[in-house]
Design an enzyme around this catalytic site. Structure first.
Site, PDB file in Angstrom:
ATOM      1  N   GLN A   1       0.822  -1.211   0.000  1.00 54.90           N
ATOM      2  CA  GLN A   1       0.000   0.000   0.000  1.00 54.90           C
ATOM      3  C   GLN A   1       0.858   1.265   0.000  1.00 54.90           C
ATOM      4  O   GLN A   1       0.538   2.262   0.647  1.00 54.90           O
ATOM      5  CB  GLN A   1      -0.952  -0.006   1.191  1.00 54.90           C
ATOM      6  CG  GLN A   1      -2.172  -0.886   0.992  1.00 54.90           C
ATOM      7  CD  GLN A   1      -3.055  -0.417  -0.156  1.00 54.90           C
ATOM      8  OE1 GLN A   1      -3.072   0.756  -0.522  1.00 54.90           O
ATOM      9  NE2 GLN A   1      -3.798  -1.344  -0.742  1.00 54.90           N
ATOM     10  N   SER A   2       1.947   1.235  -0.747  1.00 58.37           N
ATOM     11  CA  SER A   2       2.863   2.375  -0.808  1.00 58.37           C
ATOM     12  C   SER A   2       2.222   3.586  -1.483  1.00 58.37           C
ATOM     13  O   SER A   2       1.724   3.501  -2.606  1.00 58.37           O
ATOM     14  CB  SER A   2       4.120   1.973  -1.588  1.00 58.37           C
ATOM     15  OG  SER A   2       4.892   3.095  -1.920  1.00 58.37           O
ATOM     16  N   ASN A   3       2.255   4.725  -0.790  1.00 56.04           N
ATOM     17  CA  ASN A   3       1.851   5.993  -1.403  1.00 56.04           C
ATOM     18  C   ASN A   3       2.867   6.412  -2.457  1.00 56.04           C
ATOM     19  O   ASN A   3       2.520   6.981  -3.492  1.00 56.04           O
ATOM     20  CB  ASN A   3       1.766   7.096  -0.346  1.00 56.04           C
ATOM     21  CG  ASN A   3       0.811   6.761   0.762  1.00 56.04           C
ATOM     22  OD1 ASN A   3      -0.358   6.490   0.522  1.00 56.04           O
ATOM     23  ND2 ASN A   3       1.296   6.777   1.998  1.00 56.04           N
TER      24      ASN A   3
ATOM     25  N   THR B   1       4.807   4.571  -4.449  1.00 54.79           N
ATOM     26  CA  THR B   1       4.703   3.912  -5.753  1.00 54.79           C
ATOM     27  C   THR B   1       3.481   4.404  -6.524  1.00 54.79           C
ATOM     28  O   THR B   1       3.518   4.501  -7.758  1.00 54.79           O
ATOM     29  CB  THR B   1       4.686   2.383  -5.607  1.00 54.79           C
ATOM     30  OG1 THR B   1       3.696   2.002  -4.651  1.00 54.79           O
ATOM     31  CG2 THR B   1       6.043   1.856  -5.170  1.00 54.79           C
TER      32      THR B   1
END
Length: 337
Positions: free
Chosen positions: A76-78, A80
């Site tokens: 859930q990387s912001n 990326t």
């Protein structure tokens, strides 16, 4: 300090500062809490702090004649999501490595929120089972080589856009922007509170505010649960950035203020106290924070205020870095609000 560096505009301009009247009052009224809304900084896929960093990295990517941005983060990387957004905006391909950084088992965790948005924007998203680490990752290096082997021209952007030669510049600009806004407001902030994980947001702020003697007024709230590594990375990035911008002052370890009390139980896993901070801020200010970063820094801000960490009458600026799309991956935790 940034005049000599190329910048590719990805944001609307200066982000607004708002007073959190109801939250300040709820916490006793002795401290004035403001928020700088980095979460409202762009129309690119919900925006967020990474865009401010990428504005100083993308000119180098374009100059390199790359055709593919390659980056890495958790599921859930912001960050990326923002790489996918920028790649779409500038007409490049995007290869993303999404590692299993978070021991979280919501049924739809890898199908909603940030990772879903990255897929919608056309990124080539690959899930990898490796665990959390803010350093340089083998899976990312492998992705870079795979792009080359397929005939592509990769441009490598590390996790959080942090351990990149220009990774700290954007948040030097944040400090310069705050100084201009302070002149309009008629006062200076006594403290700046920010979530710290991969480190370049904190590091850039530290350098930017060192210019007027406020480096140690930047209060980092650790979200990594690996604070020694995070603190060392902040220091390294800050020292590199200080040289780049010709700060004229040495940055030393004691300049990195990192409070370690709120990252538990693990990176990306919200404690009950984090969830309560998310609810409180939403119900008092309609300001949405996430379980990975801003929920933990807000928990820290609330607790520090209640403990008397900030002196009476202090004006505290909370840097809201974005990240709300990740909430979709935590639907079960917030199923009752």
């Amino acid at each position: 300090m940034l005049e000599k560096f190329a910048r590719y505009p990805l944001t609307f301009g200066p982000t607004p500062i708002e007073k959190l009247e109801r939250l300040s009052k709820h916490l006793g009224g002795n401290v004035e809490i403001y928020a700088k809304r980095e979460d409202c900084n762009s129309g690119l896929a919900y925006g967020g702090n990474k865009l401010r960093k990428l504005e100083y990295i993308i000119p180098d990517a374009i100059a390199s004649n790359a055709d593919t941005l390659v980056s890495i983060g958790g599921v859930q990387s912001n960050h990326t999501r923002m790489i996918a957004a920028v790649a779409a905006k500038i007409g490049m391909k995007c290869r993303l490595v999404q590692e299993a950084w978070v021991p979280h088992e919501d049924a739809v965790y890898d199908r909603v929120g940030n990772i879903m948005l990255s897929r919608i924007m056309g990124a080539d998203v690959r899930l990898v089972d490796d665990g959390f680490d803010i350093g340089i990752r083998k899976s990312w290096e492998q992705a870079i080589e795979e792009v080359k082997a397929a005939g592509g021209k990769p441009y490598a952007i590390p996790a959080g856009a942090s351990v990149h030669k220009y990774g700290g510049l954007g948040y030097v600009g944040f400090a310069e922007e705050v100084r201009k806004q302070e002149a309009e407001l008629g006062f200076k902030f006594d403290y700046i509170v920010v979530c710290t994980v991969t480190g370049s947001t904190h590091a850039g702020m530290l350098v930017g505010f060192a210019a007027d003697g406020r480096a140690r007024k930047v209060i980092g709230i650790d979200g990594s649960f690996t604070p020694a590594q995070t603190k060392a990375q902040v220091l390294s990035i800050a020292q590199n950035t200080a040289k780049l911008v010709e700060l004229g002052k040495d940055i030393v370890a004691d300049d990195v203020v990192l409070i370690e009390d709120y990252a538990y139980p693990a990176y990306g896993v919200p404690s009950e106290e984090t969830k309560e901070a998310i609810r409180l801020t939403a119900r008092l200010e309609a300001m949405i924070t996430d379980p990975v970063y801003e929920g933990k820094s807000m928990q820290g801000l609330i607790d520090l205020t209640q403990k008397g960490y900030f002196e009476k009458g202090a004006k505290v600026l909370y840097a809201h870095l974005g990240g709300a799309p990740a909430l979709n991956g935590y639907g079960y935790a917030f199923r009752n609000g």
